[in-house]
Write a protein that holds these residues in place. Structure first.
Motif, short mmCIF file in Angstrom:
data_model
loop_
_atom_site.label_atom_id
_atom_site.label_comp_id
_atom_site.label_asym_id
_atom_site.label_seq_id
_atom_site.Cartn_x
_atom_site.Cartn_y
_atom_site.Cartn_z
N LYS A 1 -3.17 -0.51 -9.58
CA LYS A 1 -3.55 -1.68 -8.78
C LYS A 1 -3.81 -2.88 -9.68
O LYS A 1 -3.42 -4.01 -9.37
N ALA A 2 -4.48 -2.64 -10.81
CA ALA A 2 -4.77 -3.73 -11.74
C ALA A 2 -3.48 -4.33 -12.30
O ALA A 2 -3.39 -5.54 -12.53
N GLU B 1 -6.79 9.20 -9.41
CA GLU B 1 -7.69 8.09 -9.08
C GLU B 1 -7.73 7.07 -10.21
O GLU B 1 -7.73 5.85 -9.97
N GLU B 2 -7.73 7.56 -11.44
CA GLU B 2 -7.73 6.65 -12.59
C GLU B 2 -6.41 5.89 -12.68
O GLU B 2 -6.39 4.66 -12.88
N ASP C 1 -2.06 -1.17 -3.68
CA ASP C 1 -3.09 -0.15 -3.45
C ASP C 1 -2.44 1.21 -3.24
O ASP C 1 -1.32 1.31 -2.73
N THR D 1 0.84 -1.19 0.00
CA THR D 1 0.00 0.00 0.00
C THR D 1 0.88 1.24 0.00
O THR D 1 1.89 1.29 0.70
N GLY E 1 -4.37 5.35 -10.23
CA GLY E 1 -4.28 4.47 -9.07
C GLY E 1 -5.00 3.15 -9.32
O GLY E 1 -4.49 2.08 -8.94
N ALA E 2 -6.16 3.21 -9.95
CA ALA E 2 -6.90 1.99 -10.27
C ALA E 2 -6.14 1.14 -11.29
O ALA E 2 -6.07 -0.09 -11.17
N ASP E 3 -5.57 1.80 -12.29
CA ASP E 3 -4.79 1.08 -13.30
C ASP E 3 -3.54 0.46 -12.67
O ASP E 3 -3.15 -0.67 -13.02
#
Length: 245
Positions: free
Chosen positions: A43-44, A36-37, A49, A22, A39-41
């Motif tokens: 993590k994927a 935010e976008e 995180d 994290t 960050g999501a990518d």
């Protein structure tokens, strides 16, 4: 069936990161949606995180100096990241520019196609600008007013936002008819609602990132900064209206 299930489980384990971690990231408010976008990518792609804290750059830096547990810092300028290194909070050699910001005049109710004329007419009641002491985009907005010789005339009408997010909220709620915000916040809005301030009228907004010493031992923090410079992240950044050097 049992062997097949075991085999599938081994494949999934192999695909997962060895140690998902994290990252605690302090991020300039103008970069909220993009971060935010990304960050999501991230993590994927990695399993790690990212926990974001958004705010005005100056306010975030103050928190860093007061031992806030941030591990990476995405500033809205290049001043605070350099200061972070000089004052012993940032890791030398990790600073880089992740985006070049653009300040715009935005109004959902006034045609600002010719923003210079709108400012000169001074027919509005309130104009929203982020606190120039802590928010680089606010400083840029004030620089534009100064360039047009309008500081004295317009300043009494300024509604000051704590950060660029609150500044946009003032405009969209009607607390101010117009305001200086980041291009990335209003990308996709009708052309008549957005006027790009001339680049020569305000200092370049070079947004820098740096690894903080609190994150120096966190591989996930280093991986996030690496990902921020990757082609997928750069594509997201450019699509939001930022430029890169």
């Amino acid at each position: 069936m049992r062997l097949a299930g075991i085999a599938l489980g081994l494949v999934m384990l192999a695909a997962a990161p060895a140690q998902a971690g994290t990252v605690s990231a302090a991020v300039a408010a103008n970069f909220t949606k993009v971060a935010e976008e990304i960050g999501a990518d991230f993590k994927a792609a990695t399993g790690h995180d990212v926990v974001f804290s958004f705010g005005a750059t100056g306010a975030l830096y103050t928190q860093i100096t007061q031992a806030a547990p941030f591990e990476v810092f995405l500033s809205a300028d290049d001043k605070r990241t350099k200061t972070a290194i000089e004052e012993g909070f940032g890791v030398e050699g990790t600073e880089f520019t992740y985006a070049m910001g653009k300040v715009v005049l935005y109004s959902p109710t006034i045609d600002v196609t010719d923003g210079a004329a709108v400012l000169a007419a001074n027919a509005f009641q309130h104009i929203a600008i982020a606190d120039p002491k802590t928010a680089p985009y606010g400083a840029a907005g004030m620089a534009v007013l100064e360039a047009f010789g309008l500081t004295e005339a317009v300043t009494p009408k300024v509604v000051t936002g704590e950060n660029i997010t609150q500044t946009l909220q003032f405009v969209e709620s009607g607390s101010a008819e117009l305001g200086f915000v980041a291009l990335s916040q209003v990308s996709g809005k009708p052309a008549a609602q957005v006027w790009r301030a001339p680049q020569e009228d305000y200092p370049a907004i070079r947004q820098n990132a740096v690894l903080l010493k609190t994150g120096a031992a966190n591989d996930a923090a280093k991986a996030f900064l690496d990902y921020l410079r990757s082609e997928p992240a750069i594509a997201v950044i450019k699509a939001a209206g930022y430029e890169l050097e």
